[in-house]
Design a protein around this motif. Sequence first.
Motif, PDB file in Angstrom:
ATOM      1  N   UNK A   1       0.854  -1.193   0.000  1.00  0.00           N
ATOM      2  CA  UNK A   1       0.000   0.000   0.000  1.00  0.00           C
ATOM      3  C   UNK A   1       0.888   1.240   0.000  1.00  0.00           C
ATOM      4  N   UNK A   2       0.645   2.110  -0.964  1.00  0.00           N
ATOM      5  CA  UNK A   2       1.416   3.351  -1.067  1.00  0.00           C
ATOM      6  C   UNK A   2       0.472   4.546  -1.067  1.00  0.00           C
TER       7      UNK A   2
ATOM      8  N   UNK B   1       3.954   9.484   1.836  1.00  0.00           N
ATOM      9  CA  UNK B   1       3.392   9.847   3.139  1.00  0.00           C
ATOM     10  C   UNK B   1       3.069   8.607   3.975  1.00  0.00           C
ATOM     11  N   UNK B   2       2.900   7.443   3.297  1.00  0.00           N
ATOM     12  CA  UNK B   2       2.610   6.212   4.043  1.00  0.00           C
ATOM     13  C   UNK B   2       2.961   5.020   3.164  1.00  0.00           C
ATOM     14  N   UNK B   3       3.770   4.109   3.704  1.00  0.00           N
ATOM     15  CA  UNK B   3       4.161   2.902   2.971  1.00  0.00           C
ATOM     16  C   UNK B   3       3.925   1.691   3.868  1.00  0.00           C
ATOM     17  N   UNK B   4       3.127   0.761   3.380  1.00  0.00           N
ATOM     18  CA  UNK B   4       2.784  -0.456   4.142  1.00  0.00           C
ATOM     19  C   UNK B   4       3.086  -1.656   3.242  1.00  0.00           C
TER      20      UNK B   4
ATOM     21  N   UNK C   1       4.254  -1.247   8.573  1.00  0.00           N
ATOM     22  CA  UNK C   1       4.523   0.073   8.020  1.00  0.00           C
ATOM     23  C   UNK C   1       6.029   0.307   7.952  1.00  0.00           C
ATOM     24  N   UNK C   2       6.465   0.959   6.862  1.00  0.00           N
ATOM     25  CA  UNK C   2       7.874   1.297   6.687  1.00  0.00           C
ATOM     26  C   UNK C   2       8.042   2.810   6.848  1.00  0.00           C
ATOM     27  N   UNK C   3       8.901   3.216   7.787  1.00  0.00           N
ATOM     28  CA  UNK C   3       9.092   4.638   8.066  1.00  0.00           C
ATOM     29  C   UNK C   3      10.211   5.263   7.239  1.00  0.00           C
TER      30      UNK C   3
ATOM     31  N   UNK D   1      -3.587   7.064  -3.818  1.00  0.00           N
ATOM     32  CA  UNK D   1      -3.612   5.782  -3.112  1.00  0.00           C
ATOM     33  C   UNK D   1      -3.338   4.686  -4.140  1.00  0.00           C
ATOM     34  N   UNK D   2      -2.255   3.933  -3.956  1.00  0.00           N
ATOM     35  CA  UNK D   2      -1.891   2.853  -4.873  1.00  0.00           C
ATOM     36  C   UNK D   2      -1.788   1.540  -4.097  1.00  0.00           C
ATOM     37  N   UNK D   3      -2.326   0.476  -4.695  1.00  0.00           N
ATOM     38  CA  UNK D   3      -2.381  -0.823  -4.014  1.00  0.00           C
ATOM     39  C   UNK D   3      -1.914  -1.936  -4.945  1.00  0.00           C
ATOM     40  N   UNK D   4      -1.122  -2.859  -4.388  1.00  0.00           N
ATOM     41  CA  UNK D   4      -0.725  -4.072  -5.109  1.00  0.00           C
ATOM     42  C   UNK D   4      -1.236  -5.269  -4.334  1.00  0.00           C
ATOM     43  N   UNK D   5      -1.997  -6.126  -5.015  1.00  0.00           N
ATOM     44  CA  UNK D   5      -2.541  -7.321  -4.382  1.00  0.00           C
ATOM     45  C   UNK D   5      -1.635  -8.511  -4.631  1.00  0.00           C
ATOM     46  N   UNK D   6      -1.729  -9.496  -3.743  1.00  0.00           N
ATOM     47  CA  UNK D   6      -0.884 -10.682  -3.848  1.00  0.00           C
ATOM     48  C   UNK D   6      -1.195 -11.499  -5.091  1.00  0.00           C
TER      49      UNK D   6
END
Length: 202
Positions: free
Chosen positions: A51-52, A62-65, A70-72, A112-117
């Motif tokens: 999740x980006x 602003x947010x990376x999961x 979560x990755x800071x 909002x960008x999402x990659x699914x498995x």
Amino acid sequence: MAVLTCPSFVALFTCLWILVQTEDQQQITVKTGDDVTLQCLDHRGGDIELLLWLRQDPKEDIFVWKHGKMFENPQHPSFKNRVELRDPEMKDGNVSVILRNSSINDIGTYECRVKNSNKTTPPQLITTITLTVTDSGPEAGRSEGGGDKDGRNKDVALLMCLSVVVAVVVAVGFLIYRKRKRLSEQSFYNLPVVETSELQLL
């Protein structure tokens, strides 16, 4: 059938386009200091692998999961400790985040960008949000909401859509009625003429 006529198809296509545009492109206005929810729903199914949340102009993470945490490191310093998942379990594809203590510096366009498995493609763009932060004003959203204005836009778009569909259905129905009436009149006037001499009088 009436529903397959060209005007109906164009109206329905326009209606769907309006709804898609309203859903995928949001506009939110809040006041400085408010918490704002950046809404994003991924209905494609499958486990979320990446999740980006990005801000454009300037381009910042602003947010990376990824892989359950979560990755800071890639997160821009101005957003540290200010962004969190609205639903940590991301049920039903809810990958919305809450931006705490908004400021004028947060103004911009967010993606909002999402990659699914179950997908091999790069993270897909799901939602684009334009955020405006003001010092004061009655049009500003409230904390945790941040979507009141967007909700009203969706309602207006839905009403417009329904109005277009109803208008098309009424117009098509009227045209069908006129056509049938015209055919009925033509068939009446085309009846064979019976001479009076041929009538049998009782």
